[in-house]
Design a protein around this motif. Sequence first.
Motif, PDB file in Angstrom:
ATOM      1  N   CYS A 109     112.796  92.564  94.934  1.00  0.00           N
ATOM      2  CA  CYS A 109     112.920  92.012  93.580  1.00  0.00           C
ATOM      3  C   CYS A 109     113.029  90.489  93.600  1.00  0.00           C
ATOM      4  O   CYS A 109     112.543  89.817  92.695  1.00  0.00           O
ATOM      5  CB  CYS A 109     114.138  92.600  92.870  1.00  0.00           C
ATOM      6  N   GLN A 110     113.662  89.953  94.629  1.00  0.00           N
ATOM      7  CA  GLN A 110     113.783  88.502  94.755  1.00  0.00           C
ATOM      8  C   GLN A 110     112.434  87.865  95.074  1.00  0.00           C
ATOM      9  O   GLN A 110     112.143  86.763  94.614  1.00  0.00           O
ATOM     10  CB  GLN A 110     114.806  88.144  95.826  1.00  0.00           C
ATOM     11  N   ASP A 168     117.731  90.473  83.874  1.00  0.00           N
ATOM     12  CA  ASP A 168     116.494  89.715  84.032  1.00  0.00           C
ATOM     13  C   ASP A 168     115.371  90.295  83.153  1.00  0.00           C
ATOM     14  O   ASP A 168     114.207  89.987  83.349  1.00  0.00           O
ATOM     15  CB  ASP A 168     116.076  89.726  85.512  1.00  0.00           C
ATOM     16  N   ASN A 169     115.753  91.151  82.196  1.00  0.00           N
ATOM     17  CA  ASN A 169     114.819  91.773  81.245  1.00  0.00           C
ATOM     18  C   ASN A 169     113.761  92.656  81.897  1.00  0.00           C
ATOM     19  O   ASN A 169     112.635  92.749  81.403  1.00  0.00           O
ATOM     20  CB  ASN A 169     114.174  90.719  80.344  1.00  0.00           C
ATOM     21  N   VAL A 170     114.109  93.270  83.013  1.00  0.00           N
ATOM     22  CA  VAL A 170     113.230  94.250  83.646  1.00  0.00           C
ATOM     23  C   VAL A 170     113.674  95.625  83.164  1.00  0.00           C
ATOM     24  O   VAL A 170     114.842  95.990  83.334  1.00  0.00           O
ATOM     25  CB  VAL A 170     113.315  94.175  85.187  1.00  0.00           C
ATOM     26  N   THR A 227     121.424  93.637  87.556  1.00  0.00           N
ATOM     27  CA  THR A 227     120.667  92.406  87.805  1.00  0.00           C
ATOM     28  C   THR A 227     119.283  92.483  87.158  1.00  0.00           C
ATOM     29  O   THR A 227     118.833  91.537  86.507  1.00  0.00           O
ATOM     30  CB  THR A 227     120.526  92.162  89.325  1.00  0.00           C
ATOM     31  N   LEU A 228     118.612  93.619  87.327  1.00  0.00           N
ATOM     32  CA  LEU A 228     117.286  93.792  86.734  1.00  0.00           C
ATOM     33  C   LEU A 228     117.358  93.792  85.211  1.00  0.00           C
ATOM     34  O   LEU A 228     116.550  93.134  84.541  1.00  0.00           O
ATOM     35  CB  LEU A 228     116.648  95.084  87.242  1.00  0.00           C
ATOM     36  N   ALA A 267     109.390  89.136  94.232  1.00  0.00           N
ATOM     37  CA  ALA A 267     108.510  89.258  93.067  1.00  0.00           C
ATOM     38  C   ALA A 267     109.142  90.215  92.070  1.00  0.00           C
ATOM     39  O   ALA A 267     109.421  91.369  92.401  1.00  0.00           O
ATOM     40  CB  ALA A 267     107.132  89.764  93.487  1.00  0.00           C
ATOM     41  N   LYS A 268     109.366  89.730  90.862  1.00  0.00           N
ATOM     42  CA  LYS A 268     109.998  90.533  89.829  1.00  0.00           C
ATOM     43  C   LYS A 268     109.056  91.676  89.410  1.00  0.00           C
ATOM     44  O   LYS A 268     107.898  91.431  89.073  1.00  0.00           O
ATOM     45  CB  LYS A 268     110.320  89.649  88.628  1.00  0.00           C
ATOM     46  N   PRO A 269     109.551  92.909  89.441  1.00  0.00           N
ATOM     47  CA  PRO A 269     108.707  94.031  89.011  1.00  0.00           C
ATOM     48  C   PRO A 269     108.603  94.074  87.485  1.00  0.00           C
ATOM     49  O   PRO A 269     109.403  93.461  86.774  1.00  0.00           O
ATOM     50  CB  PRO A 269     109.457  95.256  89.546  1.00  0.00           C
ATOM     51  N   ASP A 270     107.629  94.820  86.988  1.00  0.00           N
ATOM     52  CA  ASP A 270     107.493  95.016  85.547  1.00  0.00           C
ATOM     53  C   ASP A 270     108.427  96.113  85.053  1.00  0.00           C
ATOM     54  O   ASP A 270     108.787  96.147  83.874  1.00  0.00           O
ATOM     55  CB  ASP A 270     106.045  95.377  85.200  1.00  0.00           C
TER      56      ASP A 270
END
Length: 118
Positions: free
Chosen positions: A43-44, A72-74, A68-69, A46-49
Amino acid sequence: MALRILVAEDEYITAFDLRDTFEEAGYEVEGPYAGISSAMLACQKAKPDLAILDIELVDGLTYELAQTLIDDNVPVILHSERAERDEIAARFPRAVAVAKPCPPAALLDAVGRVLATC
């Protein structure tokens, strides 16, 4: 470009079934990861969708990673035992809780619903 779904699941058969299901549906799959540290590192980088997280991985609970996700609006789908579903839904109201075992079609439907609301 295909949407990226991070999969964190420590049950080998379930993990690779999830990967295959989402790849066949046209998503890019990051993982599966059996441990929190490897999932966090991914995740650090590359931010997943979207992320599908088993609550308990080989090295502990994924609560911190889920939060955390979410922060981060995931979008997060928490894949857990049926008995934990209500507790998890209360703890993470912005996530979707799906009880195991969950048929692949139901998980694909949950992903579609979650992504449609983003």
